[in-house]
Design a protein around this motif. Structure first.
Motif, PDB file in Angstrom:
ATOM      1  N   PHE A  36      37.460  36.935  29.489  1.00  0.00           N
ATOM      2  CA  PHE A  36      37.729  38.275  28.995  1.00  0.00           C
ATOM      3  C   PHE A  36      36.783  39.234  29.713  1.00  0.00           C
ATOM      4  O   PHE A  36      35.798  38.802  30.317  1.00  0.00           O
ATOM      5  CB  PHE A  36      37.501  38.356  27.483  1.00  0.00           C
ATOM      6  CG  PHE A  36      38.505  37.567  26.683  1.00  0.00           C
ATOM      7  CD1 PHE A  36      38.409  36.183  26.581  1.00  0.00           C
ATOM      8  CD2 PHE A  36      39.545  38.205  26.038  1.00  0.00           C
ATOM      9  CE1 PHE A  36      39.339  35.448  25.864  1.00  0.00           C
ATOM     10  CE2 PHE A  36      40.478  37.480  25.305  1.00  0.00           C
ATOM     11  CZ  PHE A  36      40.371  36.104  25.225  1.00  0.00           C
ATOM     12  N   ARG A  37      37.064  40.510  29.624  1.00  0.00           N
ATOM     13  CA  ARG A  37      36.163  41.485  30.233  1.00  0.00           C
ATOM     14  C   ARG A  37      36.122  42.755  29.384  1.00  0.00           C
ATOM     15  O   ARG A  37      37.049  43.051  28.637  1.00  0.00           O
ATOM     16  CB  ARG A  37      36.591  41.817  31.658  1.00  0.00           C
ATOM     17  CG  ARG A  37      37.928  42.553  31.779  1.00  0.00           C
ATOM     18  CD  ARG A  37      38.338  42.671  33.242  1.00  0.00           C
ATOM     19  NE  ARG A  37      39.579  43.406  33.397  1.00  0.00           N
ATOM     20  CZ  ARG A  37      40.211  43.557  34.564  1.00  0.00           C
ATOM     21  NH1 ARG A  37      39.722  42.996  35.675  1.00  0.00           N
ATOM     22  NH2 ARG A  37      41.330  44.255  34.623  1.00  0.00           N
ATOM     23  N   GLN A  38      35.026  43.456  29.526  1.00  0.00           N
ATOM     24  CA  GLN A  38      34.873  44.711  28.799  1.00  0.00           C
ATOM     25  C   GLN A  38      34.207  45.725  29.711  1.00  0.00           C
ATOM     26  O   GLN A  38      33.074  45.516  30.174  1.00  0.00           O
ATOM     27  CB  GLN A  38      34.060  44.522  27.527  1.00  0.00           C
ATOM     28  CG  GLN A  38      34.011  45.767  26.655  1.00  0.00           C
ATOM     29  CD  GLN A  38      33.476  45.479  25.267  1.00  0.00           C
ATOM     30  OE1 GLN A  38      32.814  44.470  25.023  1.00  0.00           O
ATOM     31  NE2 GLN A  38      33.793  46.352  24.326  1.00  0.00           N
ATOM     32  N   GLU A  43      37.741  48.683  25.174  1.00  0.00           N
ATOM     33  CA  GLU A  43      37.762  47.474  24.373  1.00  0.00           C
ATOM     34  C   GLU A  43      37.805  46.241  25.283  1.00  0.00           C
ATOM     35  O   GLU A  43      38.245  46.309  26.429  1.00  0.00           O
ATOM     36  CB  GLU A  43      38.974  47.483  23.438  1.00  0.00           C
ATOM     37  CG  GLU A  43      38.924  48.575  22.379  1.00  0.00           C
ATOM     38  CD  GLU A  43      40.051  48.450  21.385  1.00  0.00           C
ATOM     39  OE1 GLU A  43      40.021  49.183  20.379  1.00  0.00           O
ATOM     40  OE2 GLU A  43      40.960  47.631  21.592  1.00  0.00           O
ATOM     41  N   ARG A  44      37.373  45.153  24.715  1.00  0.00           N
ATOM     42  CA  ARG A  44      37.460  43.889  25.436  1.00  0.00           C
ATOM     43  C   ARG A  44      38.922  43.555  25.701  1.00  0.00           C
ATOM     44  O   ARG A  44      39.784  43.744  24.849  1.00  0.00           O
ATOM     45  CB  ARG A  44      36.812  42.792  24.607  1.00  0.00           C
ATOM     46  CG  ARG A  44      36.780  41.429  25.259  1.00  0.00           C
ATOM     47  CD  ARG A  44      36.145  40.417  24.311  1.00  0.00           C
ATOM     48  NE  ARG A  44      36.950  40.244  23.112  1.00  0.00           N
ATOM     49  CZ  ARG A  44      36.520  39.655  22.013  1.00  0.00           C
ATOM     50  NH1 ARG A  44      35.261  39.214  21.946  1.00  0.00           N
ATOM     51  NH2 ARG A  44      37.317  39.514  20.971  1.00  0.00           N
ATOM     52  N   GLU A  45      39.196  43.027  26.891  1.00  0.00           N
ATOM     53  CA  GLU A  45      40.564  42.682  27.229  1.00  0.00           C
ATOM     54  C   GLU A  45      40.641  41.284  27.820  1.00  0.00           C
ATOM     55  O   GLU A  45      39.706  40.800  28.458  1.00  0.00           O
ATOM     56  CB  GLU A  45      41.184  43.687  28.209  1.00  0.00           C
ATOM     57  CG  GLU A  45      40.540  43.728  29.568  1.00  0.00           C
ATOM     58  CD  GLU A  45      41.289  44.639  30.532  1.00  0.00           C
ATOM     59  OE1 GLU A  45      42.347  45.184  30.176  1.00  0.00           O
ATOM     60  OE2 GLU A  45      40.804  44.799  31.669  1.00  0.00           O
ATOM     61  N   TYR A  93      32.092  40.384  32.316  1.00  0.00           N
ATOM     62  CA  TYR A  93      33.043  39.296  32.146  1.00  0.00           C
ATOM     63  C   TYR A  93      32.442  38.218  31.247  1.00  0.00           C
ATOM     64  O   TYR A  93      31.308  37.788  31.461  1.00  0.00           O
ATOM     65  CB  TYR A  93      33.418  38.709  33.494  1.00  0.00           C
ATOM     66  CG  TYR A  93      34.390  39.582  34.261  1.00  0.00           C
ATOM     67  CD1 TYR A  93      33.987  40.799  34.797  1.00  0.00           C
ATOM     68  CD2 TYR A  93      35.714  39.207  34.422  1.00  0.00           C
ATOM     69  CE1 TYR A  93      34.873  41.615  35.477  1.00  0.00           C
ATOM     70  CE2 TYR A  93      36.613  40.006  35.110  1.00  0.00           C
ATOM     71  CZ  TYR A  93      36.183  41.210  35.630  1.00  0.00           C
ATOM     72  OH  TYR A  93      37.070  42.023  36.303  1.00  0.00           O
ATOM     73  N   TYR A  94      33.234  37.805  30.275  1.00  0.00           N
ATOM     74  CA  TYR A  94      32.808  36.801  29.311  1.00  0.00           C
ATOM     75  C   TYR A  94      33.725  35.584  29.386  1.00  0.00           C
ATOM     76  O   TYR A  94      34.944  35.730  29.480  1.00  0.00           O
ATOM     77  CB  TYR A  94      32.875  37.361  27.898  1.00  0.00           C
ATOM     78  CG  TYR A  94      31.979  38.545  27.641  1.00  0.00           C
ATOM     79  CD1 TYR A  94      32.451  39.844  27.846  1.00  0.00           C
ATOM     80  CD2 TYR A  94      30.683  38.375  27.194  1.00  0.00           C
ATOM     81  CE1 TYR A  94      31.636  40.942  27.605  1.00  0.00           C
ATOM     82  CE2 TYR A  94      29.856  39.466  26.953  1.00  0.00           C
ATOM     83  CZ  TYR A  94      30.347  40.742  27.166  1.00  0.00           C
ATOM     84  OH  TYR A  94      29.526  41.822  26.928  1.00  0.00           O
ATOM     85  N   TRP A 113      31.427  31.907  22.764  1.00  0.00           N
ATOM     86  CA  TRP A 113      31.371  32.955  23.779  1.00  0.00           C
ATOM     87  C   TRP A 113      30.095  32.826  24.593  1.00  0.00           C
ATOM     88  O   TRP A 113      29.023  32.544  24.046  1.00  0.00           O
ATOM     89  CB  TRP A 113      31.427  34.338  23.125  1.00  0.00           C
ATOM     90  CG  TRP A 113      32.761  34.624  22.516  1.00  0.00           C
ATOM     91  CD1 TRP A 113      33.201  34.255  21.278  1.00  0.00           C
ATOM     92  CD2 TRP A 113      33.841  35.317  23.128  1.00  0.00           C
ATOM     93  NE1 TRP A 113      34.487  34.679  21.090  1.00  0.00           N
ATOM     94  CE2 TRP A 113      34.906  35.343  22.203  1.00  0.00           C
ATOM     95  CE3 TRP A 113      34.018  35.931  24.367  1.00  0.00           C
ATOM     96  CZ2 TRP A 113      36.139  35.944  22.496  1.00  0.00           C
ATOM     97  CZ3 TRP A 113      35.237  36.535  24.650  1.00  0.00           C
ATOM     98  CH2 TRP A 113      36.280  36.546  23.720  1.00  0.00           C
ATOM     99  N   GLY A 116      28.033  36.765  29.099  1.00  0.00           N
ATOM    100  CA  GLY A 116      28.594  37.796  29.965  1.00  0.00           C
ATOM    101  C   GLY A 116      27.884  37.905  31.294  1.00  0.00           C
ATOM    102  O   GLY A 116      26.671  37.679  31.394  1.00  0.00           O
TER     103      GLY A 116
END
Length: 123
Positions: A36-38, A43-45, A93-94, A113, A116
């Motif tokens: 995922f990325r923010q 918002e996180r996507e 990026y997570y 998680w 990042g």
């Protein structure tokens, strides 16, 4: 389970980076994994996800054809190869782990998680 993401950095538009996410624990091979990325102010996507056995792989429309997710269960690691990077790919990026086989596009389905890693694409 602990996840450690790495590989971020500063790259010019059109360049490439490969992110890695190393997982502790023996159950990695049974997890679905996602990236995922923010971006700042957003918002996180969802970016990409891979099932435990590589059978199902999903990508966000914005990265399909440019990014590739893969995993090496022997190394407890999931990767995100990012090519043809654009300025809009700039984000933290997570990586995330789903105790079910996954994969899922929804962050709420993930149980673990990483911390990042920053990716900055200069235009």
């Amino acid at each position: 389970v602990q996840l450690q993401a790495s590989g971020g950095g500063l790259v010019q538009a059109g360049g490439s980076l490969r992110l890695s996410c190393a997982a502790s624990g023996r159950a990695f091979s049974s997890y679905g994994m996602g990236w995922f990325r923010q971006a700042p102010g957003k918002e996180r996507e969802f970016v990409a996800a891979i099932s435990r056995s590589d059978i199902r792989i999903y990508y966000a429309d914005s990265v399909r054809g440019r990014f590739t997710i893969s995993r090496d269960n022997a190394k407890n690691t999931v990767y995100l190869q990012m090519n043809s990077l654009k300025s809009e790919d700039t984000a933290v990026y997570y990586c995330a782990g789903d105790r079910t086989s996954g994969p899922s596009r929804l962050g709420s389905f993930y149980d673990y998680w990483g911390q990042g890693t920053q990716v900055t694409v200069s235009s």
